[in-house]
Scaffold this motif. Structure first.
Motif, short mmCIF file in Angstrom:
data_model
loop_
_atom_site.label_atom_id
_atom_site.label_comp_id
_atom_site.label_asym_id
_atom_site.label_seq_id
_atom_site.Cartn_x
_atom_site.Cartn_y
_atom_site.Cartn_z
N ILE A 13 0.85 -1.18 0.00
CA ILE A 13 0.00 0.00 0.00
C ILE A 13 0.89 1.24 0.00
CG2 ILE A 13 -0.17 0.05 2.52
CD1 ILE A 13 -3.02 1.07 2.22
N THR A 14 0.47 2.26 -0.70
CA THR A 14 1.23 3.51 -0.72
C THR A 14 0.64 4.48 0.29
OG1 THR A 14 -0.19 4.53 -2.39
CG2 THR A 14 1.69 3.21 -3.19
N ILE A 15 1.36 5.53 0.60
CA ILE A 15 0.83 6.56 1.49
C ILE A 15 -0.41 7.19 0.87
CG2 ILE A 15 1.30 8.81 2.56
CD1 ILE A 15 4.24 7.94 2.76
N GLU A 16 -0.37 7.39 -0.45
CA GLU A 16 -1.51 7.95 -1.18
C GLU A 16 -2.76 7.10 -0.95
OE1 GLU A 16 -2.81 11.07 -3.62
OE2 GLU A 16 -0.67 10.65 -3.44
N GLU A 17 -2.62 5.79 -1.02
CA GLU A 17 -3.75 4.88 -0.82
C GLU A 17 -4.16 4.86 0.65
OE1 GLU A 17 -2.82 1.64 -4.38
OE2 GLU A 17 -1.79 1.47 -2.44
N LEU A 18 -3.19 4.95 1.53
CA LEU A 18 -3.48 4.94 2.97
C LEU A 18 -4.37 6.11 3.36
CD1 LEU A 18 -2.88 3.80 5.86
CD2 LEU A 18 -0.95 5.39 5.93
N VAL A 19 -4.01 7.32 2.94
CA VAL A 19 -4.76 8.51 3.36
C VAL A 19 -6.08 8.66 2.60
CG1 VAL A 19 -2.70 9.71 4.15
CG2 VAL A 19 -3.48 10.05 1.80
N LYS A 20 -6.12 8.23 1.32
CA LYS A 20 -7.33 8.40 0.51
C LYS A 20 -8.33 7.26 0.70
CE LYS A 20 -5.66 11.29 -3.31
NZ LYS A 20 -5.48 11.37 -4.78
N ASP A 21 -7.83 6.03 0.63
CA ASP A 21 -8.73 4.86 0.65
C ASP A 21 -8.97 4.31 2.05
OD1 ASP A 21 -8.76 5.13 -2.11
OD2 ASP A 21 -7.12 3.70 -2.40
N ASN A 22 -7.88 4.08 2.79
CA ASN A 22 -8.03 3.50 4.12
C ASN A 22 -8.56 4.51 5.14
OD1 ASN A 22 -6.67 1.47 2.72
ND2 ASN A 22 -5.53 0.80 4.50
#
Length: 282
Positions: A13-22
Motif C-alpha cells: 500500500i502507498t501513502i496515497e492509498e493509505l490517506v485516501k482509501d483506508n
C-alpha cells in the motif's frame, strides 16, 4: 504534532492509498500533509507517497495542525480513563456542558480538556460526540485532525458503541426491548423533545439489569443519536428517568437525573486494537 504508526496492511500500500482509501481523509487535510512532508522515516527522511510501504514498516507522522479555539480553563478538572497519541476518553460529570455554545463560555468540559492538553504541549482537542448537560459519563476526544476524521467516520458507521445506564421510575414489564418512535422538537418548549410521526427516526434498545418495587435499572444502546433520545423514549414507555422532571419524572433531592454513559467500545482506527473503556459499576 508527532506520532508513529506501523504498517499492518497485508498487501502493498502507498501513502496515497493509505490517506485516501483506508483513512478517507479530506482533500484539505491530505494537501496539508503532503505540503508538510508529514510522512517520514524514524530518522526524519520524507517518504515517497507513490512508493509501496512494507508490512511492519515504522512511519513517523509529523505535522502542524490548525489548533482548537477553546479557552483553556484550569478550573475544570479532567479525569482521563484512556489516553494515547491519538485520542483520550474522559469522564464528564452531570451538570457540566460538553462544549461551549458561545465563545465567551469557558466553564465546559472542552475548556478543561484543552487546558489539560495545552499543558502537555498540544494545540488540538475536539470532541467526537457529546453528552447532554445533565448526563454524566464518557466522552471521546480526538487529539489531532487525522484522529478526528477517522473517529467521525466510525461514529457515522455505528462502529463506536456507547452503553448507557439509566434508573427509571416504576417496573419495566419486559426484560428487554426496542423502542422505535420518531423524535421531534416540542414547539411548546424551547429545549424539550417529543415523540412525533413527523420527527426524525429514533431507535433505542434496552435491557433490564436490576429491579426494586419503585424503580428499574436498564442498560441502553442507541441505534440513532437524537437529542434527548433515551430520556424521550423511556418517558414514552411510561418510565421516565428518575429525577428527569423535564420528561415527567417526580422531583427528587438529587440535583441531576439518573443517566450515565458508562461504557465505550470500538476498534482503534490506527492500531486496530480493541478499545473497551468502562466506568466501574457500583
Amino acid at each position: 504534532m508527532k506520532f508513529s504508526i506501523k504498517v499492518k496492511s497485508p498487501a502493498a500500500i502507498t501513502i496515497e492509498e493509505l490517506v485516501k482509501d483506508n483513512w478517507q481523509l479530506g482533500k484539505k487535510t491530505i494537501h496539508s500533509l503532503r505540503m508538510q512532508k508529514a510522512f517520514q522515516t524514524p530518522e526524519g527522511i520524507a517518504l515517497d507517497w507513490s512508493k509501496p510501504l512494507e508490512v511492519g514498516q515504522l512511519i513517523q507522522i509529523t505535522f502542524e495542525d490548525e489548533g482548537s479555539s477553546y479557552f483553556p480553563s484550569p478550573k475544570i478538572p479532567v479525569h482521563p480513563f484512556y489516553e494515547d497519541d491519538h485520542f483520550l476518553i474522559v469522564g464528564k460529570p452531570a451538570g457540566l456542558k460538553t462544549h461551549p455554545n458561545e465563545p465567551t463560555e469557558t466553564q465546559t468540559l472542552m475548556n478543561g480538556v484543552f487546558h489539560y492538553l495545552d499543558a502537555k504541549g498540544h494545540s488540538y482537542a475536539e470532541h467526537v460526540h457529546r453528552l447532554d448537560e445533565g448526563t454524566s459519563g464518557l466522552v471521546l476526544i480526538a487529539k489531532h485532525p487525522i484522529a478526528k476524521n477517522l473517529l467521525d467516520k466510525m461514529l457515522e458507521k455505528k462502529q463506536i458503541v456507547r452503553t448507557y445506564e439509566a434508573i427509571v421510575e416504576g417496573s419495566v414489564k419486559k426484560d428487554q426491548g426496542t423502542i422505535k418512535t420518531a423524535i421531534a422538537a416540542d414547539r411548546h418548549h424551547p429545549s424539550r423533545r417529543r415523540v412525533s410521526q413527523t420527527g426524525q427516526t429514533a431507535i433505542t434498545h434496552y435491557q433490564v439489569v436490576g429491579r426494586n418495587p419503585q424503580m428499574t435499572k436498564v442498560h441502553v444502546l442507541l441505534e440513532t443519536g437524537r437529542t434527548h433520545q433515551i430520556r424521550v423514549h423511556m418517558a414514552h414507555l411510561g418510565h421516565p428517568i428518575v429525577g428527569d422532571t423535564l420528561y415527567g419524572a417526580k422531583a427528587i433531592k438529587a440535583e441531576h437525573y439518573a443517566l450515565q454513559a458508562f461504557r465505550i467500545q470500538f476498534r482503534h482506527p490506527i492500531t486496530g486494537e480493541l478499545v473497551n473503556v468502562e466506568i466501574p459499576r457500583s
